[in-house]
Design a protein around this motif. Structure first.
Motif, PDB file in Angstrom:
ATOM      1  N   GLN A  21      14.232  20.579   3.143  1.00  0.00           N
ATOM      2  CA  GLN A  21      14.658  21.207   4.390  1.00  0.00           C
ATOM      3  C   GLN A  21      13.552  21.232   5.453  1.00  0.00           C
ATOM      4  O   GLN A  21      13.803  21.617   6.590  1.00  0.00           O
ATOM      5  CB  GLN A  21      15.140  22.626   4.113  1.00  0.00           C
ATOM      6  CG  GLN A  21      16.365  22.670   3.218  1.00  0.00           C
ATOM      7  CD  GLN A  21      16.805  24.080   2.943  1.00  0.00           C
ATOM      8  OE1 GLN A  21      16.823  24.919   3.831  1.00  0.00           O
ATOM      9  NE2 GLN A  21      17.146  24.350   1.693  1.00  0.00           N
ATOM     10  N   ILE A  22      12.350  20.824   5.076  1.00  0.00           N
ATOM     11  CA  ILE A  22      11.227  20.865   6.016  1.00  0.00           C
ATOM     12  C   ILE A  22      11.260  19.652   6.941  1.00  0.00           C
ATOM     13  O   ILE A  22      11.384  18.515   6.493  1.00  0.00           O
ATOM     14  CB  ILE A  22       9.882  20.910   5.249  1.00  0.00           C
ATOM     15  CG1 ILE A  22       9.774  22.212   4.448  1.00  0.00           C
ATOM     16  CG2 ILE A  22       8.704  20.750   6.198  1.00  0.00           C
ATOM     17  CD1 ILE A  22       9.782  23.479   5.292  1.00  0.00           C
ATOM     18  N   ASP A  23      11.128  19.918   8.236  1.00  0.00           N
ATOM     19  CA  ASP A  23      10.960  18.865   9.235  1.00  0.00           C
ATOM     20  C   ASP A  23       9.454  18.659   9.391  1.00  0.00           C
ATOM     21  O   ASP A  23       8.769  19.499   9.981  1.00  0.00           O
ATOM     22  CB  ASP A  23      11.597  19.292  10.558  1.00  0.00           C
ATOM     23  CG  ASP A  23      11.408  18.272  11.661  1.00  0.00           C
ATOM     24  OD1 ASP A  23      10.613  17.328  11.487  1.00  0.00           O
ATOM     25  OD2 ASP A  23      12.060  18.427  12.709  1.00  0.00           O
ATOM     26  N   GLN A  26       7.285  19.320  12.439  1.00  0.00           N
ATOM     27  CA  GLN A  26       7.055  20.683  12.906  1.00  0.00           C
ATOM     28  C   GLN A  26       5.923  21.396  12.170  1.00  0.00           C
ATOM     29  O   GLN A  26       5.554  22.508  12.530  1.00  0.00           O
ATOM     30  CB  GLN A  26       8.335  21.510  12.758  1.00  0.00           C
ATOM     31  CG  GLN A  26       9.487  21.012  13.593  1.00  0.00           C
ATOM     32  CD  GLN A  26      10.738  21.859  13.423  1.00  0.00           C
ATOM     33  OE1 GLN A  26      10.733  22.889  12.744  1.00  0.00           O
ATOM     34  NE2 GLN A  26      11.819  21.423  14.040  1.00  0.00           N
ATOM     35  N   GLN A  54      11.504  26.420  13.153  1.00  0.00           N
ATOM     36  CA  GLN A  54      12.854  26.796  12.726  1.00  0.00           C
ATOM     37  C   GLN A  54      13.133  26.382  11.285  1.00  0.00           C
ATOM     38  O   GLN A  54      13.751  27.127  10.527  1.00  0.00           O
ATOM     39  CB  GLN A  54      13.912  26.185  13.660  1.00  0.00           C
ATOM     40  CG  GLN A  54      15.317  26.720  13.395  1.00  0.00           C
ATOM     41  CD  GLN A  54      15.434  28.223  13.610  1.00  0.00           C
ATOM     42  OE1 GLN A  54      15.007  28.729  14.637  1.00  0.00           O
ATOM     43  NE2 GLN A  54      16.003  28.928  12.646  1.00  0.00           N
ATOM     44  N   CYS A  55      12.664  25.205  10.879  1.00  0.00           N
ATOM     45  CA  CYS A  55      12.919  24.754   9.509  1.00  0.00           C
ATOM     46  C   CYS A  55      12.281  25.694   8.488  1.00  0.00           C
ATOM     47  O   CYS A  55      12.803  25.873   7.387  1.00  0.00           O
ATOM     48  CB  CYS A  55      12.454  23.316   9.305  1.00  0.00           C
ATOM     49  SG  CYS A  55      10.664  23.056   9.474  1.00  0.00           S
ATOM     50  N   ASP A  58      14.339  29.021   8.323  1.00  0.00           N
ATOM     51  CA  ASP A  58      15.607  28.839   7.617  1.00  0.00           C
ATOM     52  C   ASP A  58      15.470  28.836   6.100  1.00  0.00           C
ATOM     53  O   ASP A  58      16.483  28.884   5.387  1.00  0.00           O
ATOM     54  CB  ASP A  58      16.277  27.532   8.060  1.00  0.00           C
ATOM     55  CG  ASP A  58      16.757  27.587   9.504  1.00  0.00           C
ATOM     56  OD1 ASP A  58      16.884  28.701  10.062  1.00  0.00           O
ATOM     57  OD2 ASP A  58      16.993  26.496  10.073  1.00  0.00           O
TER      58      ASP A  58
END
Length: 89
Positions: A21-23, A26, A54-55, A58
């Motif tokens: 889920q990590i971008d 970022q 945001q990542c 979340d």
């Protein structure tokens, strides 16, 4: 070369199961293959400067955010550092 600004750097620990889920645009880590993992490979962390990406917000299993000083102490524990390596024969 990137300037190291540890006063604003923050760290978030989370379960490895959420790594996808990590971008990586970022955070400071570059890929799933370059993150540090706990000794039992169940946890990892990412770092960033400024606002929490945001990542990272979340993530469901997050612990933190931590400062540089806090994460250094955490990473020195036996959860993150193998203090009793088994010698290979």
């Amino acid at each position: 070369m990137e300037t190291q600004n540890y006063e604003t750097r923050q760290f978030m620990i989370f379960n490895i199961s959420e790594l996808n889920q990590i971008d990586f645009n970022q955070v400071h880590e570059t890929s799933q293959d370059t993150v540090r993992k706990s000794v039992d490979s169940t946890k990892t962390f990412v770092k960033w400067d400024g606002l929490i990406p945001q990542c990272v917000l979340d993530l469901q299993t997050k612990e933190g955010p931590y400062t540089y000083e806090e994460v250094v102490t955490i990473l020195a524990t036996d959860v993150w550092t193998n203090t009793n390596p088994i010698s290979e024969v």
